[in-house]
Design an enzyme around this catalytic site. Structure first.
Site, mmCIF file in Angstrom:
data_model
loop_
_atom_site.group_PDB
_atom_site.id
_atom_site.type_symbol
_atom_site.label_atom_id
_atom_site.label_comp_id
_atom_site.label_asym_id
_atom_site.label_seq_id
_atom_site.Cartn_x
_atom_site.Cartn_y
_atom_site.Cartn_z
ATOM 1 C CE1 TYR A 33 53.708 -24.911 12.524
ATOM 2 C CE2 TYR A 33 54.174 -22.678 11.813
ATOM 3 C CZ TYR A 33 53.490 -23.863 11.656
ATOM 4 O OH TYR A 33 52.584 -23.993 10.639
ATOM 5 N NE ARG A 52 48.073 -21.175 17.203
ATOM 6 C CZ ARG A 52 47.850 -20.649 16.004
ATOM 7 N NH1 ARG A 52 46.672 -20.828 15.414
ATOM 8 N NH2 ARG A 52 48.771 -19.947 15.404
ATOM 9 N NE ARG A 101 65.679 -41.728 14.363
ATOM 10 C CZ ARG A 101 65.020 -42.871 14.216
ATOM 11 N NH1 ARG A 101 65.523 -43.994 14.670
ATOM 12 N NH2 ARG A 101 63.849 -42.905 13.582
ATOM 13 C CE LYS A 151 51.257 -21.900 13.725
ATOM 14 N NZ LYS A 151 50.731 -22.110 12.387
ATOM 15 C CD GLU A 183 43.442 -26.693 9.127
ATOM 16 O OE1 GLU A 183 43.457 -25.594 9.695
ATOM 17 O OE2 GLU A 183 43.897 -27.725 9.649
ATOM 18 C CG LEU A 207 46.226 -24.125 13.877
ATOM 19 C CD1 LEU A 207 47.016 -25.040 14.800
ATOM 20 C CD2 LEU A 207 47.180 -23.225 13.127
HETATM 21 N N1 PLP Z 1 45.389 -23.806 9.544
HETATM 22 C C1 PLP Z 1 46.633 -24.264 9.334
HETATM 23 C C2 PLP Z 1 46.821 -25.681 8.936
HETATM 24 C C3 PLP Z 1 47.739 -23.407 9.484
HETATM 25 O O1 PLP Z 1 48.983 -23.872 9.272
HETATM 26 C C4 PLP Z 1 47.507 -22.052 9.833
HETATM 27 C C5 PLP Z 1 48.629 -21.137 10.018
HETATM 28 O O2 PLP Z 1 49.777 -21.479 9.870
HETATM 29 C C6 PLP Z 1 46.192 -21.623 10.031
HETATM 30 C C7 PLP Z 1 45.149 -22.525 9.884
HETATM 31 C C8 PLP Z 1 45.897 -20.196 10.407
HETATM 32 O O3 PLP Z 1 46.205 -19.959 11.751
HETATM 33 P P1 PLP Z 1 46.616 -18.501 12.246
HETATM 34 O O4 PLP Z 1 45.483 -17.600 11.895
HETATM 35 O O5 PLP Z 1 46.773 -18.646 13.699
HETATM 36 O O6 PLP Z 1 47.875 -18.141 11.520
#
Ligand code: PLP
Length: 287
Positions: A33, A52, A101, A151, A183, A207
């Protein structure tokens, strides 16, 4: 107002949009997503999100559902049809449904990906009162899978982390692995000590935030010192200030970690300045 959403080539009222119960996004969290913010009716950093997305799809050997140009057109059309001035566009692509499935991926020649987009109207997103107050953070163990650079829609643990924070009277959680902060549940994490901004370097552990990239560039352009290295939660607790970045909350000051107030317990000057710069520059570049 009933939203208009996009599903597999069609714009539909949200009440009429459907996805198969065999969709692998639903059964296996086999999907990726993106969330792109909208300010002033325009998309913030669409290009970064599109790049991304392509990377996430490639890493999972998932076919692209449509071209970048088509994606931009769909984003813009949804913003227009739903009259979004400030808000978000959510996009999800899954490996689709082959009508049953199975752990084995279906043949991409015969099973098309599912693509869904919808808008979220968020008036006041840029002028969010939460950013003036700052966020309270708790730290929790990071028990997510090892490819956090992709993501994916596997958001159960981040969701549980937010609930743990809420139950503890906080706003969000930072995740700790092997003694170091990875994070936030849905954002990248930073602290500031003696004017220097510290954040974890990019790897498969976090991420690669689109907002992170923009904010670090803007910080350097503003002659702020940035260090990308591993850091502990104790270092962050002793910091002068801290903040998070994400597409939906931009730069969010952090004022408390595990009950310890940072500085004077109000948003710090660097976080506030970076939020201003980010909003200002992103708006100018929005499309
Ligand atoms: N880290 C995680 C785990 C996230 O889910 C997100 C955004 O959803 C981010 C960092 C921040 O990423 P972005 O700046 O691309 O929204």
């Amino acid at each position: 107002m009933t939203r208009t959403v996009y599903v597999n080539g069609e714009y539909l009222p949200e009440t009429e949009a459907t996805v198969s119960i065999f969709d692998r996004g639903f059964l296996m969290a086999d999907g990726v997503y993106e969330v792109t913010s909208v300010l002033d009716g325009k998309l913030i950093d669409f290009e970064g999100h599109a790049v991304r997305l392509e990377r996430s799809l490639n890493e999972l050997e998932m076919p692209a559902a449509c071209s970048k140009e088509e994606l931009l057109e769909i984003h813009r059309e949804l913003v227009k049809r739903n009259e979004i001035v400030e808000g978000l566009v959510y996009l999800q692509i899954t490996r689709g449904s082959d009508g049953d499935r199975d752990f084995v991926f279906p043949d991409p020649e015969t099973t098309k990906p599912t693509i869904v987009l919808f808008t979220q109207n968020k008036p006041g997103l840029a002028d969010n009162p939460a950013a003036k107050k700052g966020a309270k953070i708790i730290s929790i163990e990071d028990i997510r899978w090892g490819r956090r650079d992709i993501k994916t829609v596997q958001l159960l643990y981040p969701s549980m982390g937010k609930m743990m924070a809420k139950k503890a009277g906080a706003d969000d959680a930072w995740l700790i692995e092997d003694g170091y902060v990875t994070e936030g549940t849905s954002n990248n994490a930073y602290f500031v000590k003696n004017g220097k901004i510290v954040t974890r370097p990019l790897s498969n552990d976090i991420l690669h935030g689109i907002t992170r990239k923009a904010v670090l560039r803007m910080a350097e352009e503003a002659q702020m010192e940035v260090e990308e290295r591993l850091f502990t939660i104790d270092e962050a607790k002793e910091a002068d200030e801290a903040f998070t970045t994400s597409a939906s909350a931009f730069v969010m000051p952090v004022v408390e970690i595990d009950g310890v107030a940072l500085g004077d317990g109000t948003p710090g000057p660097i976080a506030k300045r970076l939020r201003e710069i980010y909003l200002d520059e992103s708006l100018k570049a929005a499309i």
